[in-house]
Design a protein around this motif. Structure first.
Motif, PDB file in Angstrom:
ATOM      1  N   ASN A 176     -10.646   9.598   0.978  1.00 61.18           N
ATOM      2  CA  ASN A 176      -9.709   8.509   0.705  1.00 61.18           C
ATOM      3  C   ASN A 176     -10.426   7.505  -0.187  1.00 61.18           C
ATOM      4  N   VAL A 177      -9.691   6.925  -1.129  1.00 61.41           N
ATOM      5  CA  VAL A 177     -10.287   5.986  -2.069  1.00 61.41           C
ATOM      6  C   VAL A 177      -9.519   4.668  -2.043  1.00 61.41           C
ATOM      7  N   ILE A 178     -10.238   3.591  -1.763  1.00 64.24           N
ATOM      8  CA  ILE A 178      -9.683   2.243  -1.936  1.00 64.24           C
ATOM      9  C   ILE A 178     -10.098   1.840  -3.342  1.00 64.24           C
ATOM     10  N   ALA A 179      -9.156   1.948  -4.261  1.00 57.12           N
ATOM     11  CA  ALA A 179      -9.431   1.730  -5.685  1.00 57.12           C
ATOM     12  C   ALA A 179      -9.045   0.298  -6.055  1.00 57.12           C
ATOM     13  N   VAL A 180     -10.049  -0.495  -6.433  1.00 64.39           N
ATOM     14  CA  VAL A 180      -9.857  -1.919  -6.722  1.00 64.39           C
ATOM     15  C   VAL A 180     -10.080  -2.162  -8.203  1.00 64.39           C
ATOM     16  N   LEU A 194     -14.028  -6.889  -3.500  1.00 64.79           N
ATOM     17  CA  LEU A 194     -12.824  -6.991  -2.653  1.00 64.79           C
ATOM     18  C   LEU A 194     -12.539  -8.448  -2.291  1.00 64.79           C
ATOM     19  N   ARG A 195     -13.541  -9.312  -2.456  1.00 69.51           N
ATOM     20  CA  ARG A 195     -13.364 -10.733  -2.122  1.00 69.51           C
ATOM     21  C   ARG A 195     -12.680 -11.518  -3.252  1.00 69.51           C
ATOM     22  N   ASP A 196     -12.564 -10.904  -4.412  1.00 71.21           N
ATOM     23  CA  ASP A 196     -11.906 -11.552  -5.551  1.00 71.21           C
ATOM     24  C   ASP A 196     -10.427 -11.727  -5.216  1.00 71.21           C
ATOM     25  N   SER A 197      -9.936 -12.956  -5.276  1.00 69.65           N
ATOM     26  CA  SER A 197      -8.539 -13.222  -4.892  1.00 69.65           C
ATOM     27  C   SER A 197      -7.525 -12.570  -5.830  1.00 69.65           C
ATOM     28  N   SER A 198      -7.977 -12.166  -7.018  1.00 72.36           N
ATOM     29  CA  SER A 198      -7.050 -11.495  -7.940  1.00 72.36           C
ATOM     30  C   SER A 198      -7.126  -9.967  -7.830  1.00 72.36           C
ATOM     31  N   ALA A 199      -7.924  -9.451  -6.874  1.00 73.60           N
ATOM     32  CA  ALA A 199      -8.106  -7.998  -6.735  1.00 73.60           C
ATOM     33  C   ALA A 199      -6.780  -7.327  -6.390  1.00 73.60           C
ATOM     34  N   ARG A 200      -6.543  -6.202  -7.059  1.00 69.99           N
ATOM     35  CA  ARG A 200      -5.380  -5.368  -6.755  1.00 69.99           C
ATOM     36  C   ARG A 200      -5.881  -3.986  -6.367  1.00 69.99           C
ATOM     37  N   ILE A 201      -5.186  -3.364  -5.435  1.00 64.45           N
ATOM     38  CA  ILE A 201      -5.546  -2.026  -4.961  1.00 64.45           C
ATOM     39  C   ILE A 201      -4.522  -1.037  -5.495  1.00 64.45           C
TER      40      ILE A 201
END
Length: 145
Positions: free
Chosen positions: A47-51, A56-63
């Motif tokens: 499984n991949v959490i692709a950011v 991941l702490r960046d408030s503009s991060a999208r998955i």
């Protein structure tokens, strides 16, 4: 003592390209009779959490999620990119990179291995390997399967 089970006879009930269903008979000293268990032998999964950012702490991060029709629930689902390892995969990271490209049309600048776990230890024998992929970019020319 927790582990006093003894494995006995084993037979394959069903085999297909994705998994095998097997029956194993086990005995326990506290039980009068052997007990059959039905298990699924399958390749490991990834499984991949692709950011799309470096953290991941960046408030503009999208998955990145992928939309797929699934036979099990008989509906379209939103999922993390992932899938089974293949014989050609040299390790779980190779499989994760392949799945991110195949399902999401994306690649990543940096990969972090989170760890592995049993998808359901009651009857699955395989492992699920989890990764975070940072700095993901979707290739506009990718052919997504």
């Amino acid at each position: 003592m927790l582990h006093q089970w003894k494995k006995g006879a084993r037979r394959t009930l069903l085999e297909n390209p994705i998994y095998k269903v097997v029956e194993e008979v086990h005995t326990h000293p506290s039980l009068p009779n052997p007990i059959p268990f039905w298990l699924i032998d399958a390749r490991d999964w990834v499984n991949v959490i692709a950011v799309d950012t470096d953290s991941l702490r960046d408030s503009s991060a999208r998955i990145l999620l992928v939309k797929q029709y699934r036979i099990g629930p008989e509906r379209v689902t939103w999922e993390l990119p992932g899938g089974t390892t293949e014989e050609s995969d040299t390790d779980p990271l190779h499989a994760a990179r392949r799945e991110l490209l195949e399902e999401g049309g994306a690649s990543a600048a940096r990969w972090e291995y989170v760890g592995s776990m049993s998808p359901n230890a009651a009857f699955f024998r395989n492992r699920t390997h989890c990764f975070v992929a940072y700095g993901c970019r979707v290739d506009p020319n990718a052919v997504i399967g």
